[in-house]
Design a protein around this motif. Structure first.
Motif, mmCIF file in Angstrom:
data_model
loop_
_atom_site.group_PDB
_atom_site.id
_atom_site.type_symbol
_atom_site.label_atom_id
_atom_site.label_comp_id
_atom_site.label_asym_id
_atom_site.label_seq_id
_atom_site.Cartn_x
_atom_site.Cartn_y
_atom_site.Cartn_z
ATOM 1 N N MET A 1 0.849 -1.392 0.146
ATOM 2 C CA MET A 1 -0.122 0.123 -0.083
ATOM 3 C C MET A 1 0.900 1.139 0.044
ATOM 4 N N VAL A 2 1.816 1.030 0.998
ATOM 5 C CA VAL A 2 2.765 2.551 1.083
ATOM 6 C C VAL A 2 3.503 2.634 -0.247
ATOM 7 N N GLY A 3 4.097 1.579 -0.769
ATOM 8 C CA GLY A 3 4.785 1.423 -2.209
ATOM 9 C C GLY A 3 3.871 2.015 -3.456
ATOM 10 N N ALA A 4 2.402 1.592 -3.383
ATOM 11 C CA ALA A 4 1.792 2.129 -4.341
ATOM 12 C C ALA A 4 1.448 3.584 -4.073
ATOM 13 N N LEU A 5 1.283 4.138 -3.185
ATOM 14 C CA LEU A 5 0.932 5.570 -2.769
ATOM 15 C C LEU A 5 2.467 6.395 -3.089
ATOM 16 N N LEU A 6 3.655 5.816 -2.855
ATOM 17 C CA LEU A 6 4.753 6.351 -3.311
ATOM 18 C C LEU A 6 4.963 6.577 -4.869
ATOM 19 N N GLY A 7 4.472 5.361 -5.485
ATOM 20 C CA GLY A 7 4.574 5.272 -6.841
ATOM 21 C C GLY A 7 3.591 6.443 -7.553
ATOM 22 N N SER A 8 2.434 6.373 -7.062
ATOM 23 C CA SER A 8 1.708 7.515 -7.527
ATOM 24 C C SER A 8 2.236 8.738 -7.536
ATOM 25 N N ALA A 9 2.791 8.796 -6.248
ATOM 26 C CA ALA A 9 3.237 10.559 -5.894
ATOM 27 C C ALA A 9 4.347 10.834 -6.791
ATOM 28 N N ALA A 10 5.216 9.806 -7.260
ATOM 29 C CA ALA A 10 6.344 10.064 -8.161
ATOM 30 C C ALA A 10 5.849 10.395 -9.417
ATOM 31 N N LEU A 11 4.926 10.151 -9.779
ATOM 32 C CA LEU A 11 4.236 10.433 -11.185
ATOM 33 C C LEU A 11 3.463 11.604 -11.142
ATOM 34 N N GLU B 1 7.709 21.028 -11.828
ATOM 35 C CA GLU B 1 6.949 19.745 -11.643
ATOM 36 C C GLU B 1 7.901 18.653 -12.520
ATOM 37 N N LEU B 2 8.334 18.830 -13.476
ATOM 38 C CA LEU B 2 8.980 17.802 -14.225
ATOM 39 C C LEU B 2 10.211 17.178 -13.571
ATOM 40 N N GLN C 1 13.593 12.835 -11.920
ATOM 41 C CA GLN C 1 14.783 12.194 -11.090
ATOM 42 C C GLN C 1 14.018 11.117 -10.272
ATOM 43 N N ARG C 2 12.947 10.929 -10.280
ATOM 44 C CA ARG C 2 12.197 9.826 -9.738
ATOM 45 C C ARG C 2 12.024 8.904 -10.573
ATOM 46 N N GLY C 3 12.276 8.920 -11.636
ATOM 47 C CA GLY C 3 12.174 7.786 -12.840
ATOM 48 C C GLY C 3 11.136 7.847 -13.674
ATOM 49 N N ASP C 4 10.222 8.984 -13.822
ATOM 50 C CA ASP C 4 9.275 8.965 -14.892
ATOM 51 C C ASP C 4 9.589 9.193 -16.014
ATOM 52 N N ALA C 5 9.378 8.535 -17.150
ATOM 53 C CA ALA C 5 9.984 8.444 -18.332
ATOM 54 C C ALA C 5 9.286 9.575 -19.143
ATOM 55 N N GLN C 6 8.163 9.623 -19.173
ATOM 56 C CA GLN C 6 7.583 10.670 -19.856
ATOM 57 C C GLN C 6 8.235 12.447 -19.326
ATOM 58 N N LYS D 1 17.920 8.377 -21.379
ATOM 59 C CA LYS D 1 17.273 7.486 -20.030
ATOM 60 C C LYS D 1 15.781 7.434 -20.372
ATOM 61 N N SER D 2 15.149 8.280 -20.849
ATOM 62 C CA SER D 2 13.768 8.038 -21.168
ATOM 63 C C SER D 2 13.356 6.978 -22.063
ATOM 64 N N ALA D 3 14.406 6.767 -23.249
ATOM 65 C CA ALA D 3 14.487 5.825 -24.175
ATOM 66 C C ALA D 3 14.493 4.261 -23.367
ATOM 67 N N GLU D 4 15.740 4.364 -22.384
ATOM 68 C CA GLU D 4 16.270 3.195 -21.721
ATOM 69 C C GLU D 4 14.798 2.719 -20.708
ATOM 70 N N ALA D 5 14.236 3.588 -20.500
ATOM 71 C CA ALA D 5 13.033 3.273 -19.675
ATOM 72 C C ALA D 5 11.708 2.832 -20.513
ATOM 73 N N GLY D 6 11.779 2.767 -21.646
ATOM 74 C CA GLY D 6 10.785 2.454 -22.591
ATOM 75 C C GLY D 6 10.084 3.063 -23.217
#
Length: 272
Positions: A1-11, A32-33, A38-43, A71-76
């Protein structure tokens, strides 16, 4: 649950950052971007790459732009694959390397990115980046990009059907794709339709005034051949002025080279 919230916050900052970017509020977009990237969002990484490449809210820094795009390309991110390929072609922030460029265009194309499809098609049409000249594969990728709605690809697909390059000749489909390019405001398609109307081919009636209008629209869209053709028409008519001087604005920009048939046009970074 905590991980999901952190992932949502990262994006969370990315959609808001993109809205600021589209509104040309680049300082707010950066706020914002950058954390999202820095947290890993490819977009977010890709938008940050465009900002550094064009100096939008940050100093221009092509090498840094390339690193974020990579980095974005390597993230897919398929669009980032096209961006990396483009920077390799142009030597923006990285040493030019056509072979690596078309490798990334292929990755992006296979991942469904229409701009990469078009650029990969250019490679097959012109034998660029170590690719063989293969008109059938060129047509296949142009057609895929066109069918996804990429305006740049309508003209090359129309040319292929009209000339029988990589596909069986089909004047009906040649006209269909050309009309789509004209409707989308693509400069090459506008110019090509002008030549079609000027000559009265593909089942259309010869119409010089409409041809002049199409050439003017092409020039205003930034396609240099439109400007050149207007000058040729003026010279042939014995006019001492450009034909748009009383009927249309002079072109805002006209930087494309003269060309016939398929055009090796690259994609510039889109705003969204």
């Amino acid at each position: 649950m905590v991980g999901a919230l952190l992932g949502s916050a990262a994006l969370a900052g990315t959609p808001e950052g993109i809205r600021f970017y589209d509104a040309k509020n680049y300082a707010a977009a950066l706020a914002e971007l950058q954390p999202a990237a820095q947290r890993g969002d490819a977009q977010a990484m890709l938008y940050l790459a465009w900002m550094f490449l064009d100096g939008l809210g940050v100093p221009k820094d092509a090498p840094r732009a390339f690193q974020w795009a990579l980095k974005s390309a390597e993230a897919g991110n398929a669009r980032a694959m096209n961006q990396v390929g483009r920077q390799y072609v142009l030597g923006q922030g990285v040493e030019a390397d056509p072979v690596k460029a078309y490798s990334y265009f292929r990755q992006g194309a296979e991942a469904g990115e229409m701009r990469a499809m078009h650029n990969l098609a250019n490679g097959y049409a012109n034998g660029a980046g170590g690719l063989p000249v293969d008109l059938t594969l060129a047509f296949t990728w142009y057609r895929r990009a066109a069918d996804l709605g990429l305006a740049l690809s309508y003209g090359p697909v129309s040319d292929a059907y009209r000339q029988g390059r990589g596909v069986e000749k089909n004047e009906r489909l040649a006209l269909t794709y050309l009309e789509r390019g004209v409707a989308a405001g693509d400069g090459y398609s506008l110019w090509r339709m002008g030549t079609v109307v000027q000559a009265g081919v593909l089942g259309l009636v010869q119409d010089k005034p409409r041809a002049v209008s199409l050439f003017t629209q092409a020039a205003n869209a930034g396609y240099a051949e439109g400007l050149t053709t207007l000058g040729d028409i003026a010279a042939a008519d014995g006019q001492g002025r450009r034909p748009w001087s009383t009927t249309a604005k002079a072109p805002r920009r006209a930087t494309r080279r003269r060309c016939t048939g398929w055009v090796g046009r690259m994609i510039t970074p889109p705003s969204a």
